[in-house]
Design a protein around this motif. Structure first.
Motif, PDB file in Angstrom:
ATOM      1  N   LYS A   1       0.846  -1.206   0.000  1.00 24.41           N
ATOM      2  CA  LYS A   1       0.000   0.000   0.000  1.00 24.41           C
ATOM      3  C   LYS A   1       0.872   1.243   0.000  1.00 24.41           C
ATOM      4  O   LYS A   1       0.595   2.209  -0.735  1.00 24.41           O
ATOM      5  CB  LYS A   1      -0.934  -0.017   1.213  1.00 24.41           C
ATOM      6  CG  LYS A   1      -1.913   1.132   1.241  1.00 24.41           C
ATOM      7  CD  LYS A   1      -2.867   1.019   2.404  1.00 24.41           C
ATOM      8  CE  LYS A   1      -3.903   2.106   2.326  1.00 24.41           C
ATOM      9  NZ  LYS A   1      -3.714   3.190   3.242  1.00 24.41           N
ATOM     10  N   GLN A   2       1.931   1.246   0.812  1.00 32.18           N
ATOM     11  CA  GLN A   2       2.836   2.385   0.854  1.00 32.18           C
ATOM     12  C   GLN A   2       3.513   2.595  -0.493  1.00 32.18           C
ATOM     13  O   GLN A   2       3.651   3.725  -0.966  1.00 32.18           O
ATOM     14  CB  GLN A   2       3.885   2.198   1.947  1.00 32.18           C
ATOM     15  CG  GLN A   2       3.328   2.316   3.351  1.00 32.18           C
ATOM     16  CD  GLN A   2       4.349   1.942   4.411  1.00 32.18           C
ATOM     17  OE1 GLN A   2       5.420   1.434   4.102  1.00 32.18           O
ATOM     18  NE2 GLN A   2       3.998   2.195   5.675  1.00 32.18           N
TER      19      GLN A   2
ATOM     20  N   ASP B   1       2.327   1.634  -3.385  1.00 26.85           N
ATOM     21  CA  ASP B   1       1.287   2.123  -4.307  1.00 26.85           C
ATOM     22  C   ASP B   1       1.019   3.611  -4.101  1.00 26.85           C
ATOM     23  O   ASP B   1       0.858   4.367  -5.064  1.00 26.85           O
ATOM     24  CB  ASP B   1      -0.009   1.327  -4.138  1.00 26.85           C
ATOM     25  CG  ASP B   1       0.106  -0.106  -4.627  1.00 26.85           C
ATOM     26  OD1 ASP B   1       1.091  -0.410  -5.340  1.00 26.85           O
ATOM     27  OD2 ASP B   1      -0.786  -0.914  -4.296  1.00 26.85           O
ATOM     28  N   ASP B   2       0.978   4.057  -2.826  1.00 30.05           N
ATOM     29  CA  ASP B   2       0.759   5.467  -2.521  1.00 30.05           C
ATOM     30  C   ASP B   2       1.892   6.317  -3.069  1.00 30.05           C
ATOM     31  O   ASP B   2       1.662   7.381  -3.663  1.00 30.05           O
ATOM     32  CB  ASP B   2       0.634   5.688  -1.007  1.00 30.05           C
ATOM     33  CG  ASP B   2      -0.672   5.147  -0.441  1.00 30.05           C
ATOM     34  OD1 ASP B   2      -1.575   4.828  -1.245  1.00 30.05           O
ATOM     35  OD2 ASP B   2      -0.777   5.052   0.806  1.00 30.05           O
TER      36      ASP B   2
ATOM     37  N   ARG C   1       1.689   9.181  -6.064  1.00 30.77           N
ATOM     38  CA  ARG C   1       2.121  10.576  -5.908  1.00 30.77           C
ATOM     39  C   ARG C   1       3.063  10.992  -7.035  1.00 30.77           C
ATOM     40  O   ARG C   1       2.960  12.075  -7.569  1.00 30.77           O
ATOM     41  CB  ARG C   1       2.849  10.764  -4.560  1.00 30.77           C
ATOM     42  CG  ARG C   1       1.911  10.878  -3.407  1.00 30.77           C
ATOM     43  CD  ARG C   1       2.649  11.299  -2.161  1.00 30.77           C
ATOM     44  NE  ARG C   1       2.011  10.618  -1.042  1.00 30.77           N
ATOM     45  CZ  ARG C   1       2.605  10.255   0.056  1.00 30.77           C
ATOM     46  NH1 ARG C   1       3.882  10.491   0.205  1.00 30.77           N
ATOM     47  NH2 ARG C   1       1.950   9.660   1.003  1.00 30.77           N
TER      48      ARG C   1
END
Length: 137
Positions: free
Chosen positions: A125-126, A128-129, A133
């Protein structure tokens, strides 16, 4: 998680101790069986000696020796029966402990796998985030 690992280690230690006690009981049973066989052989030897004949004194000595050995055989038999009961009890305890230890070990592995899965998801998830960005800028 650490508590579960510690519990797992404690259960393995208990299992090892019960295994040693169970093995010791079996060794004592085997020792008694050997003693019983030796005494039986002695009785057989004295009986054969009596059958072959000999002086009256030798026959009397053989009969006396057999009379001395018989109570020893009975005592060993009683001791063997008690040890067999103890061995059976220890074996049952060991089997229960094995089941408990395996269950706790399974639970530990399951929790460890779940934790790893959660960490992997969080890391993904990190990533992907971060990727999102940089893609928008």
């Amino acid at each position: 998680m650490k508590q579960l690992l510690k519990l797992c280690q404690q259960e393995e230690k208990k299992l090892g101790q019960l295994g040693l006690q169970r093995n010791n009981a079996q060794t004592r049973i085997n020792d008694i069986e050997q003693q019983k066989q030796l005494l039986s052989q002695m009785v057989s030897d004295y009986t054969q000696f009596s059958v072959k004949g000999g002086t009256a004194m030798m026959l009397q000595n053989s009969a006396q020796m057999i009379q001395v050995i018989e109570p020893m055989q009975k005592q060993l038999l009683r001791k063997q029966l008690l040890l067999q009961q103890e061995h059976q009890r220890m074996d049952n305890l060991w089997r229960r402990q094995l089941g408990r230890q395996q269950g706790i070990h399974w639970l530990y592995q399951e929790r460890k796998q779940q934790l790893q899965y959660q960490q992997d998801r969080q890391e993904q998830k990190q990533l992907d985030d971060l990727a999102g960005r940089y893609a928008t800028t």
